[in-house]
Design a protein around this motif. Structure first.
Motif, short mmCIF file in Angstrom:
data_model
loop_
_atom_site.label_atom_id
_atom_site.label_comp_id
_atom_site.label_asym_id
_atom_site.label_seq_id
_atom_site.Cartn_x
_atom_site.Cartn_y
_atom_site.Cartn_z
N ASP A 24 0.82 -1.22 0.00
CA ASP A 24 0.00 0.00 0.00
C ASP A 24 0.85 1.27 0.00
O ASP A 24 0.32 2.38 0.05
N THR A 25 2.18 1.11 -0.06
CA THR A 25 3.08 2.26 -0.12
C THR A 25 4.22 1.96 -1.09
O THR A 25 4.87 0.92 -0.99
N TRP A 26 4.44 2.88 -2.02
CA TRP A 26 5.41 2.69 -3.10
C TRP A 26 6.46 3.79 -3.00
O TRP A 26 6.14 4.97 -3.06
N ILE A 27 7.72 3.39 -2.85
CA ILE A 27 8.81 4.32 -2.56
C ILE A 27 9.83 4.25 -3.70
O ILE A 27 10.36 3.17 -4.01
N PHE A 28 10.11 5.40 -4.30
CA PHE A 28 10.99 5.44 -5.47
C PHE A 28 12.21 6.31 -5.22
O PHE A 28 12.10 7.46 -4.78
N ASP A 29 13.36 5.75 -5.50
CA ASP A 29 14.56 6.56 -5.62
C ASP A 29 14.38 7.49 -6.83
O ASP A 29 13.51 7.25 -7.67
N LEU A 30 15.19 8.52 -6.93
CA LEU A 30 15.04 9.49 -8.02
C LEU A 30 16.00 9.21 -9.18
O LEU A 30 15.60 8.69 -10.21
N LYS A 33 2.41 7.09 -2.54
CA LYS A 33 3.66 7.07 -3.30
C LYS A 33 4.58 8.17 -2.82
O LYS A 33 4.15 9.29 -2.57
N PHE A 34 5.88 7.82 -2.71
CA PHE A 34 6.88 8.75 -2.22
C PHE A 34 8.13 8.70 -3.09
O PHE A 34 8.44 7.65 -3.69
N ILE A 35 8.85 9.81 -3.12
CA ILE A 35 10.22 9.82 -3.65
C ILE A 35 11.16 9.92 -2.45
O ILE A 35 10.97 10.76 -1.57
N MET A 36 12.16 9.06 -2.41
CA MET A 36 13.18 9.08 -1.35
C MET A 36 14.54 9.18 -2.02
O MET A 36 14.98 8.22 -2.68
N THR A 37 15.20 10.32 -1.87
CA THR A 37 16.41 10.57 -2.64
C THR A 37 17.54 11.13 -1.77
O THR A 37 17.29 11.82 -0.78
N ASN A 38 18.77 10.83 -2.18
CA ASN A 38 19.94 11.43 -1.55
C ASN A 38 20.23 12.81 -2.15
O ASN A 38 21.22 13.45 -1.77
N PHE A 80 11.13 12.91 0.18
CA PHE A 80 12.04 12.86 1.34
C PHE A 80 13.45 12.97 0.79
O PHE A 80 13.93 12.07 0.10
N ASP A 81 14.13 14.09 1.11
CA ASP A 81 15.43 14.34 0.51
C ASP A 81 16.55 14.29 1.54
O ASP A 81 16.33 13.96 2.72
N ILE A 82 17.76 14.64 1.10
CA ILE A 82 18.93 14.56 1.97
C ILE A 82 18.84 15.55 3.13
O ILE A 82 19.40 15.30 4.20
N VAL A 83 18.13 16.65 2.94
CA VAL A 83 17.95 17.61 4.03
C VAL A 83 17.01 17.03 5.08
O VAL A 83 17.29 17.11 6.28
N LEU A 135 8.37 9.29 10.02
CA LEU A 135 7.79 10.57 9.63
C LEU A 135 6.49 10.40 8.86
O LEU A 135 5.54 11.17 9.03
N ASN A 136 6.43 9.34 8.04
CA ASN A 136 5.28 9.14 7.17
C ASN A 136 4.36 8.01 7.61
O ASN A 136 3.43 7.65 6.88
N SER A 137 4.60 7.47 8.81
CA SER A 137 3.76 6.40 9.38
C SER A 137 3.57 5.25 8.38
O SER A 137 2.45 4.84 8.07
#
Length: 235
Positions: free
Chosen positions: A11-17, A109-114, A137-140, A159-161
């Motif tokens: 139910d949650t999809w997390i993508f690198d950039l 859906k989220f983007i999780m990037t360095n 969700f970024d490096i900061v 942070l996003n439960s």
């Protein structure tokens, strides 16, 4: 490799950039790479070859060049990030197929990037997929502690439960999928075959055949289409 039915309860999809949401052959990150080398060269007063060696050494040992520069040289992260992401994003073209596939995925859906939010927004805008994501969700947001550090994934999930056992993570670096797999996520490595030897250093693909990589895909949009068909959400 697991069966695609493993995605049925996600139910949650997390993508690198970078090199995940856009095709690696675009080689957009090459511009960032050059600017990181130039930053290191100016900082250390070294020649371009030595600056490149330092940059890659920090990247390999610390997860990002920035982390190494902060720890070894006390560099301001804001100054570095502003400089290295000042690039031309025009090589990234709209990807309606990808946008449609992401839109049809059930859940969040989220983007999780360095990288930075600014860089991610520019890429997502060029792709035409900005409106499909709840957050970036970024490096900061990670307090400049990059993937693959476990604390960063914990921070993001809290942070996003997010329940990691009902999440899927899409990445282009095997080492960034170790913690997600240990947390119970479905893990997908995106590495187009035709570009693996062109744009990659050998160590970056170490672990590609390890058990923490549950799926390997050549293209993100096509693989998402296969997932959608399996979970009963075809076009």
């Amino acid at each position: 490799m697991r069966s695609l039915d493993a995605f049925c309860d996600v139910d949650t999809w997390i993508f690198d950039l970078d090199n995940t949401l856009y095709p690696e052959h675009i080689n957009l990150f090459a511009q960032v790479d050059v600017r990181m080398r130039d930053f290191v060269q100016r900082l250390t007063g070294s020649g371009p070859d030595e600056a490149h060696r330092l940059q890659k050494d920090y990247y390999r040992r610390y997860g990002t060049t920035l982390r190494g520069l902060m720890l070894e040289h006390g560099v301001s992260p804001e100054e570095f990030l502003k400089y290295v992401h000042d690039i031309d994003h025009s090589a990234v073209q709209p990807d309606p197929e990808l946008g449609d596939a992401i839109d049809r995925l059930p859940g969040r859906k989220f983007i999780m990037t360095n990288g930075t939010v600014s860089h991610a927004e520019k890429v997502a805008n060029r792709l035409g997929i900005t409106g499909h994501f709840e957050d970036i969700f970024d490096i900061v947001a990670a307090d400049h502690l990059p993937k693959p550090h476990a604390e960063t994934y914990d921070r993001f999930l809290t942070l996003n439960s997010i329940d990691p056992t009902k999440a899927a993570m899409f990445e282009d670096l095997p080492r960034n999928l170790t913690v997600p797999h240990d947390l119970g996520m479905r893990t997908v490595l995106i590495v187009p075959r035709g570009t693996r030897e062109v744009f990659r250093e050998s160590w970056e693909l170490e672990g590609s055949a390890d058990p923490h990589i549950e799926f390997i895909a050549d293209g993100l949009a096509e693989f998402l289409g296969e997932i959608l068909a399996e979970i009963g959400r075809p076009e």
